[in-house]
Write an enzyme that holds these catalytic residues in place. Structure first.
Site, short mmCIF file in Angstrom:
data_model
loop_
_atom_site.label_atom_id
_atom_site.label_comp_id
_atom_site.label_asym_id
_atom_site.label_seq_id
_atom_site.Cartn_x
_atom_site.Cartn_y
_atom_site.Cartn_z
N ARG A 251 -1.08 -10.80 -1.92
CA ARG A 251 -2.41 -10.22 -1.37
C ARG A 251 -3.24 -9.25 -2.37
NH1 ARG A 251 -2.13 -7.49 4.54
NH2 ARG A 251 -0.59 -6.16 3.45
N LYS B 6 -1.86 -11.12 10.72
CA LYS B 6 -2.68 -10.38 12.00
C LYS B 6 -4.10 -10.10 11.46
CE LYS B 6 0.16 -6.90 12.34
NZ LYS B 6 0.85 -7.15 11.34
N ARG C 137 9.07 -2.35 4.40
CA ARG C 137 8.19 -2.46 5.50
C ARG C 137 8.72 -3.48 6.61
NH1 ARG C 137 2.80 -4.07 2.37
NH2 ARG C 137 2.17 -4.44 4.60
N ARG D 278 -2.80 -3.63 -2.85
CA ARG D 278 -2.56 -2.21 -1.99
C ARG D 278 -1.06 -1.84 -2.47
NH1 ARG D 278 -2.85 -3.66 4.31
NH2 ARG D 278 -0.90 -2.80 4.40
N ARG E 274 3.37 -0.42 17.60
CA ARG E 274 4.53 -0.75 16.43
C ARG E 274 5.90 -0.32 17.21
NH1 ARG E 274 0.98 -1.70 11.85
NH2 ARG E 274 2.38 -2.45 10.28
P1 ADP Z 1 0.96 -4.52 7.53
O1 ADP Z 1 0.96 -5.12 9.15
O2 ADP Z 1 0.49 -5.53 6.68
O3 ADP Z 1 2.29 -3.84 7.19
P2 ADP Z 1 -1.10 -2.50 8.15
O4 ADP Z 1 -2.24 -2.49 7.36
O5 ADP Z 1 -0.96 -2.78 9.63
O6 ADP Z 1 -0.14 -3.48 7.34
O7 ADP Z 1 -0.41 -0.98 8.20
C1 ADP Z 1 -0.07 -0.36 6.90
C2 ADP Z 1 0.71 0.97 7.25
O8 ADP Z 1 -0.06 1.69 7.86
C3 ADP Z 1 2.05 0.71 7.81
O9 ADP Z 1 3.38 0.08 6.64
C4 ADP Z 1 2.42 2.18 8.30
O10 ADP Z 1 2.86 3.06 7.29
C5 ADP Z 1 0.99 2.35 8.82
N1 ADP Z 1 0.92 2.09 10.25
C6 ADP Z 1 -0.12 1.20 10.68
N2 ADP Z 1 -0.19 1.17 12.05
C7 ADP Z 1 0.77 2.08 12.54
C8 ADP Z 1 1.41 2.17 13.53
N3 ADP Z 1 1.09 1.61 14.84
N4 ADP Z 1 2.29 3.22 13.63
C9 ADP Z 1 2.69 3.74 12.60
N5 ADP Z 1 2.38 3.63 11.40
C10 ADP Z 1 1.34 2.59 11.26
#
Ligand code: ADP
Ligand code: ZN
Length: 219
Positions: A124, A13, A168, A157, A88
């Site tokens: 990554r 994404k 996750r 990360r 999400r």
């Molecule tokens: P990925 O899509 O690779 O899991 P992101 O960088 O989008 O990684 O998100 C990293 C972390 O940030 C998530 O695992 C969560 O803890 C938090 N996070 C990001 N977006 C949201 C969201 N919309 N609601 C709740 N937590 C979020």
């Protein structure tokens, strides 16, 4: 116009959001990036979000909804914006509809075989200085371990560690995957097959969002 990039962690994404941002001129809003910035800067919000992120759990709806509400109110979002990592949960999707419900939206579902996710995420690497993202197999830096853009040493990360990746993915399947049906029912869901190179997937997304209509209401 609002483009929502939807997909599992590791679906690509963020990479596609960057490409799409450049192509459409819409800002890409990544809740993950906004949260990581808050954590780095040790803001009160960052301190509240930190533990959940490190463990691969979701940050509270209230925190991320506040971040998004503030960000989409900015002038550069007036013509449109790209959301990456939000919504999400169904609760977040309903909050988004309440914040900015009149805006036409399209949801690009980047569909990827769950088996490849762990491998992709553990490969990554990110630049701690300029935040560029690499992948050891799909998008390696020219010199191993070194950022092409700024020369800093690349890092992993913390939430890309194998145990956290599994949490996750489980959270995604339980909390986020149900959104696909939510957006299908609204007739705005457009699946894109995530097999292939970064360029091939970018082209598939561009086809879904016909460039002639990318800035306007989808038919
Ligand atoms: P990925 O899509 O690779 O899991 P992101 O960088 O989008 O990684 O998100 C990293 C972390 O940030 C998530 O695992 C969560 O803890 C938090 N996070 C990001 N977006 C949201 C969201 N919309 N609601 C709740 N937590 C979020
Ligand atoms: Zn860099």
């Amino acid at each position: 116009m609002r483009i929502i990039l939807f997909g599992a962690p590791g679906s690509g994404k963020g990479t596609q959001g960057d490409i799409l941002g450049k192509r459409t001129g819409f800002p890409r809003i990544s809740t993950g990036d906004l949260l990581r910035l808050a954590v780095r800067e040790r803001t009160p919000l960052g301190l509240r979000a930190e533990a959940a992120m490190a463990e691969g759990r979701l940050v509270s709806d209230e925190i991320v909804e506040g971040l998004v509400r503030d960000r989409i109110a900015a002038a550069d979002c007036r013509a449109g914006y790209i959301l990456d990592g939000f919504p999400r949960t169904v609760v977040q999707a309903e909050a988004l509809a309440a914040m900015d419900g009149a805006r036409p939206e399209i949801v690009i579902g980047i569909e990827v075989d769950p088996e490849v996710l762990v491998e992709r995420l553990s490969g990554r690497r990110v630049c701690p200085s300029c935040q560029a993202v690499y992948n050891l197999s799909a998008q390696p830096p020219a010199r191993p371990g070194v950022c092409d853009g700024c020369g800093a040493a690349l890092v992993q990360r913390p939430d890309d560690a194998a145990e956290v990746v599994r949490t996750r993915i489980a959270v995604y399947l339980r909390e986020t995957a149900p959104l696909k049906d939510y957006y299908r029912r609204k007739s705005v869901y457009r699946p894109v097959d995530a097999r292939g190179t970064i360029d091939e997937i970018a082209r598939a997304i561009a086809l879904v969002l016909d460039p002639k209509t990318a800035g306007r209401t989808p038919a």
